[in-house]
Design a protein around this motif. Structure first.
Motif, PDB file in Angstrom:
ATOM      1  N   UNK A 194       5.098  13.344  16.390  1.00 11.28           N
ATOM      2  CA  UNK A 194       4.190  12.381  15.750  1.00 11.28           C
ATOM      3  C   UNK A 194       4.114  12.738  14.272  1.00 11.28           C
ATOM      4  N   UNK A 195       4.315  11.746  13.410  1.00  8.74           N
ATOM      5  CA  UNK A 195       4.075  11.951  11.987  1.00  8.74           C
ATOM      6  C   UNK A 195       2.884  11.081  11.599  1.00  8.74           C
ATOM      7  N   UNK A 196       2.068  11.602  10.694  1.00  2.00           N
ATOM      8  CA  UNK A 196       0.805  10.951  10.359  1.00  2.00           C
ATOM      9  C   UNK A 196       0.733  10.610   8.875  1.00  2.00           C
ATOM     10  N   UNK A 197       0.220   9.395   8.612  1.00  2.00           N
ATOM     11  CA  UNK A 197       0.049   8.904   7.261  1.00  2.00           C
ATOM     12  C   UNK A 197      -1.312   8.233   7.167  1.00  2.00           C
ATOM     13  N   UNK A 198      -1.792   8.077   5.937  1.00  2.00           N
ATOM     14  CA  UNK A 198      -3.016   7.304   5.727  1.00  2.00           C
ATOM     15  C   UNK A 198      -2.897   6.509   4.444  1.00  2.00           C
ATOM     16  N   UNK A 199      -3.732   5.485   4.359  1.00  2.00           N
ATOM     17  CA  UNK A 199      -3.846   4.679   3.145  1.00  2.00           C
ATOM     18  C   UNK A 199      -5.325   4.670   2.794  1.00  2.00           C
ATOM     19  N   UNK A 250       0.845  -1.189   0.000  1.00  2.00           N
ATOM     20  CA  UNK A 250       0.000   0.000   0.000  1.00  2.00           C
ATOM     21  C   UNK A 250       0.883   1.243   0.000  1.00  2.00           C
ATOM     22  N   UNK A 251       0.350   2.314  -0.541  1.00  2.00           N
ATOM     23  CA  UNK A 251       1.063   3.583  -0.632  1.00  2.00           C
ATOM     24  C   UNK A 251       0.668   4.468   0.547  1.00  2.00           C
ATOM     25  N   UNK A 252       1.664   4.893   1.322  1.00  2.00           N
ATOM     26  CA  UNK A 252       1.406   5.779   2.447  1.00  2.00           C
ATOM     27  C   UNK A 252       1.293   7.215   1.941  1.00  2.00           C
ATOM     28  N   UNK A 253       0.223   7.894   2.337  1.00  2.00           N
ATOM     29  CA  UNK A 253       0.054   9.311   2.012  1.00  2.00           C
ATOM     30  C   UNK A 253       0.344  10.119   3.268  1.00  2.00           C
ATOM     31  N   UNK A 254       1.269  11.048   3.150  1.00  2.00           N
ATOM     32  CA  UNK A 254       1.712  11.848   4.290  1.00  2.00           C
ATOM     33  C   UNK A 254       0.698  12.936   4.609  1.00  2.00           C
TER      34      UNK A 254
END
Length: 127
Positions: free
Chosen positions: A71-76, A56-60
């Protein structure tokens, strides 16, 4: 799928400085977009995720500071039901040979956790 990475600020700044050969200030960045790019690039190079055997590709989404941590946040996007999550996590391995990465995954209200002691970097969670 939502992903957050919590890292101690001083450790994170140290590894970013070492990797990118530039001054890094995540607390009071003189150039916030440049720091965002470093955080995004670094995490995406050191964290890979597969859901049900598909990469899956992580979107920042961004980062924020919280006391002595960042904290850094990503979503798929477009993740349906999840039976298995596999992760390769080598965050901070370049700098700390005693690095311990804790991972917590919650799917459908069920939480599973694991601890990866350097040099271990792979974890599998089944639901």
């Amino acid at each position: 799928l939502e992903i957050s990475c919590k890292l101690f600020t001083d450790d994170f700044e140290k590894v970013l400085t070492q990797n990118y050969k530039t001054k890094v200030d995540l607390i009071n960045p003189p150039d916030r977009p440049a720091m965002e790019k470093l955080v995004n690039d670094f995490i995406r190079q050191h964290l890979a995720v597969e859901v049900d055997d598909k990469s899956v590709q992580l979107s920042y989404l961004g980062y924020e500071k919280d006391n002595d941590a960042v904290y850094s946040y990503f979503q798929v996007e477009n993740i349906g039901s999840v039976k298995k999550i596999e992760a390769v996590n080598s965050i901070l391995h370049e700098v700390f040979t005693d690095q311990i990465n804790l991972m917590h995954i919650t799917v459908g209200g069920k939480r599973k956790s694991t601890k990866l002691d350097y040099p271990d970097k792979q974890a599998t969670f089944s639901f």
